[in-house]
Design an enzyme around this catalytic site. Structure first.
Site, mmCIF file in Angstrom:
data_model
loop_
_atom_site.group_PDB
_atom_site.id
_atom_site.type_symbol
_atom_site.label_atom_id
_atom_site.label_comp_id
_atom_site.label_asym_id
_atom_site.label_seq_id
_atom_site.Cartn_x
_atom_site.Cartn_y
_atom_site.Cartn_z
ATOM 1 N N GLY A 58 40.717 32.441 24.778
ATOM 2 C CA GLY A 58 40.325 32.709 23.405
ATOM 3 C C GLY A 58 39.675 31.481 22.800
ATOM 4 O O GLY A 58 39.834 30.371 23.313
ATOM 5 N N CYS B 263 43.880 29.961 30.394
ATOM 6 C CA CYS B 263 43.246 29.124 29.370
ATOM 7 C C CYS B 263 44.075 29.140 28.079
ATOM 8 O O CYS B 263 45.176 28.629 28.054
ATOM 9 C CB CYS B 263 41.802 29.557 29.149
ATOM 10 S SG CYS B 263 40.804 28.321 28.264
ATOM 11 N N TYR B 264 43.582 29.778 27.009
ATOM 12 C CA TYR B 264 44.356 29.834 25.771
ATOM 13 C C TYR B 264 45.722 30.461 26.023
ATOM 14 O O TYR B 264 46.736 30.028 25.465
ATOM 15 C CB TYR B 264 43.592 30.628 24.713
ATOM 16 C CG TYR B 264 44.317 30.748 23.392
ATOM 17 C CD1 TYR B 264 44.155 29.796 22.393
ATOM 18 C CD2 TYR B 264 45.175 31.828 23.139
ATOM 19 C CE1 TYR B 264 44.825 29.896 21.185
ATOM 20 C CE2 TYR B 264 45.847 31.942 21.936
ATOM 21 C CZ TYR B 264 45.679 30.980 20.957
ATOM 22 O OH TYR B 264 46.348 31.083 19.763
ATOM 23 N N HIS C 34 39.685 29.311 34.601
ATOM 24 C CA HIS C 34 39.378 30.747 34.575
ATOM 25 C C HIS C 34 39.229 31.297 35.995
ATOM 26 O O HIS C 34 38.147 31.226 36.585
ATOM 27 C CB HIS C 34 38.090 30.996 33.783
ATOM 28 C CG HIS C 34 38.242 30.774 32.313
ATOM 29 N ND1 HIS C 34 38.676 31.753 31.452
ATOM 30 C CD2 HIS C 34 38.031 29.667 31.553
ATOM 31 C CE1 HIS C 34 38.724 31.276 30.220
ATOM 32 N NE2 HIS C 34 38.352 30.009 30.256
ATOM 33 N N GLU D 10 39.035 34.302 36.835
ATOM 34 C CA GLU D 10 38.299 35.567 36.823
ATOM 35 C C GLU D 10 36.802 35.386 37.017
ATOM 36 O O GLU D 10 36.091 36.357 37.315
ATOM 37 C CB GLU D 10 38.566 36.331 35.525
ATOM 38 C CG GLU D 10 37.963 35.752 34.261
ATOM 39 C CD GLU D 10 38.814 34.690 33.587
ATOM 40 O OE1 GLU D 10 38.612 34.442 32.386
ATOM 41 O OE2 GLU D 10 39.690 34.094 34.274
ATOM 42 N N ASP E 293 27.988 59.963 33.261
ATOM 43 C CA ASP E 293 29.283 59.986 32.602
ATOM 44 C C ASP E 293 29.726 61.408 32.234
ATOM 45 O O ASP E 293 30.836 61.833 32.578
ATOM 46 C CB ASP E 293 29.250 59.114 31.339
ATOM 47 C CG ASP E 293 28.727 57.721 31.624
ATOM 48 O OD1 ASP E 293 28.839 57.276 32.784
ATOM 49 O OD2 ASP E 293 28.188 57.086 30.702
ATOM 50 N N LYS F 245 31.540 51.802 34.675
ATOM 51 C CA LYS F 245 30.533 52.688 35.249
ATOM 52 C C LYS F 245 30.654 52.818 36.766
ATOM 53 O O LYS F 245 30.543 53.923 37.312
ATOM 54 C CB LYS F 245 29.136 52.189 34.884
ATOM 55 C CG LYS F 245 28.003 53.013 35.454
ATOM 56 C CD LYS F 245 27.854 54.358 34.766
ATOM 57 C CE LYS F 245 27.171 54.193 33.429
ATOM 58 N NZ LYS F 245 26.848 55.490 32.788
#
Length: 514
Positions: free
Chosen positions: A56, A83-84, A173, A175, A231, A370
């Protein structure tokens, strides 16, 4: 109990919250983003197998910094702070977060403490590797009971673990792709730290979705707003598998579709899928409703409302039609403004719905990205020409026409769009490129055609690569392909004398222009 393990990603306003959720799903564990304002009771009601606290933009030291209900720390749920989120764990559980005056941004060298047995950083990863940092405050001491398993020159406690309490934190991070072994670290937290067996796969998604649809709908009749895009097509196939003949699909020709779209939709669903299909020609209604509207938010809301009115008219002849199926995806929800995200634009099927709508919504794809929807479509047996169609916005060509939408302007952008798609397919780029289309600008420029002056519109060609539409990069189309596109558009589409190519990524731009 849930059909499969669920991991909650608590969002503190991170730019990477969606990416964390994606990485967890790539480890075959279901994930869901929730706001940090959820109480412990709300979090636990979702029966999470683990909770990840995102990064954040705030400092844990500033007044009003986002936090989490402290009761969650005593709930026995495995926690990973990133992180945060890691700083929050350190601050709340007896550690220390310091202002050192020196931050870390970008690549940093992580030193693994190989003398300590670690879940996140096992010895086989070696003595260290590169990680991606983005922080100013620094974790100088881990929470009480935790041990440091990794550090950098600026962060003494860049990774810590309390295996007894199942509390883990990393200042970097994992990710992002720039962090080496990041996905392996996340998977180790899920499997070794939280004890989750990766079992989330397309079959389990379909089975659980069918159960949820049947529980929601009961014996009522259902209509589906079928656009022919990926979709809504997958949503229709899924609901049809769940409730069979209780479903009636309503295909609305708005006059804002891609060239040849109406015919393909009827062919696929009426003849090959065996789904009851009502085809409504509403072109005149939509162009009339959009007359004089230039603001993109107003366009989306006008189209969203009119869609509902058309569906309501169609449902009048169907007894007990109480439910409306929509192909809403997770990025639609995020961009339309959720408790954890700023509103970017109102998607016609999320923020553009009228308040007095009489239907109850069925949105079986609402938590999917998606690429996950495409995989579901293939599993459900939809043909490749539907599953691999490029994404198309619900409002159709209306959001690819800058300014007022008219039949004449729709015809221009439709013809140009068909050329873009045809040339990319001929070049073998249609699967490589996530989305490609034409935009009609609300300006004109001087040109020369046949030795005469012209004053006509430019067409903007937009093509991007992406995995999930949350981020996108402009496609590096070969110059010779761009040349063919430009030459054909100017030669074949009346009212156009110039073609330009958009080289903006997302962010800062969005994929669509409106």
């Amino acid at each position: 109990m849930p059909a499969f393990a669920r991991v909650l990603v608590v969002d503190f306003g991170a730019q990477y919250a969606q990416l964390i959720a994606r990485r967890v799903r790539e480890a075959r564990v279901f994930s869901e983003i929730v706001p940090h304002t959820f109480t412990a009771e709300q979090l636990l009601a979702r029966e999470p197998a683990a909770i990840i606290l995102s990064g954040g933009p705030k400092s844990v030291h500033v007044e009003g910094a986002p936090t989490i209900d402290p009761a969650i720390y005593d709930a026995g749920i495995p926690l990973l702070g990133i992180c945060y989120g890691a700083q929050l764990l350190a601050r709340d559980l007896g550690g220390e977060v310091s202002h050192t005056g020196v931050g870390e941004y970008g690549r940093a060298a992580l030193k693994c403490h190989t003398d300590v047995e670690s879940v996140l950083l096992p010895a086989q990863l070696g003595p260290g590797f590169d990680v991606w940092m983005s922080h100013f405050d620094t974790i100088s001491r881990p929470p009480g009971g935790a041990v440091v398993v990794g550090s950098t020159d600026q962060t003494p406690a860049a990774a810590f673990e309390d295996r007894r309490r199942q509390v883990y934190g990393v200042q970097f991070h994992p990710e992002v792709v720039h962090t080496q072994h990041g996905q392996a670290l996340l998977k180790r937290f899920l499997v070794e730290g939280a004890g989750i067996t990766p079992s989330w796969e397309m079959g389990s998604i379909i089975d659980s979705s069918i159960d949820a649809i049947r529980a929601q709908v009961g014996d009522a009749q259902v209509i589906c707003g079928l656009s022919g895009g990926v979709d809504s097509s997958v949503a229709a196939a899924l609901v049809h598998r769940a409730v069979g003949d209780q479903l009636t699909c309503v295909f609305v020709d708005t006059g804002l579709l891609r060239e040849g779209e109406a015919e393909q939709v009827v062919e696929t669903f009426e003849r090959h899928q065996g789904i009851t299909l009502v085809h409504i020609d509403a072109r005149e209604r939509f162009f009339s409703r959009l007359a004089g509207i230039t603001d993109p938010e107003h366009k989306r809301k006008a189209i969203g409302e009119l869609f509902i009115r058309v569906f309501e008219d169609a449902a009048a002849s169907i007894t007990n039609a109480r439910f409306l199926v929509q192909g809403t995806l997770y990025p639609d929800v995020i961009e339309s403004g959720s408790p954890t995200a700023a509103k970017i634009k109102s998607h016609h099927n999320v923020g553009g719905l009228p308040d007095d709508m009489t239907f109850e919504l069925v949105e079986p794809l609402r938590t999917l990205f998606k690429d996950e929807v495409r995989a579901m479509g293939a599993e459900l047996g939809l043909p490749d020409e539907i599953v691999w169609r490029q994404p198309f916005p619900g409002p159709g060509l209306a959001v690819r026409i800058i300014g007022e939408v008219t039949p004449e302007r729709a015809a221009i952008v439709s013809a140009a769009d068909a050329i873009v798609r045809a040339e990319l397919k001929a070049a073998g780029l249609d699967r490589e490129i996530w989305q490609a289309f034409a935009v009609l600008a609300d300006i004109r420029s001087v040109g020369v055609m046949g030795d005469e002056r012209t004053y006509a519109h430019p067409i903007i060609v937009r093509a991007v690569t992406s995995d999930d539409a949350m981020t996108a990069d402009w496609a590096r189309i070969p110059y010779e392909v761009l040349e063919r596109i430009s030459t054909r558009i100017v030669a074949e589409v009346a009212g156009v004398n110039r073609v330009v190519y958009d080289i903006t990524s997302k962010p800062p731009g969005t994929i669509e222009w409106e």
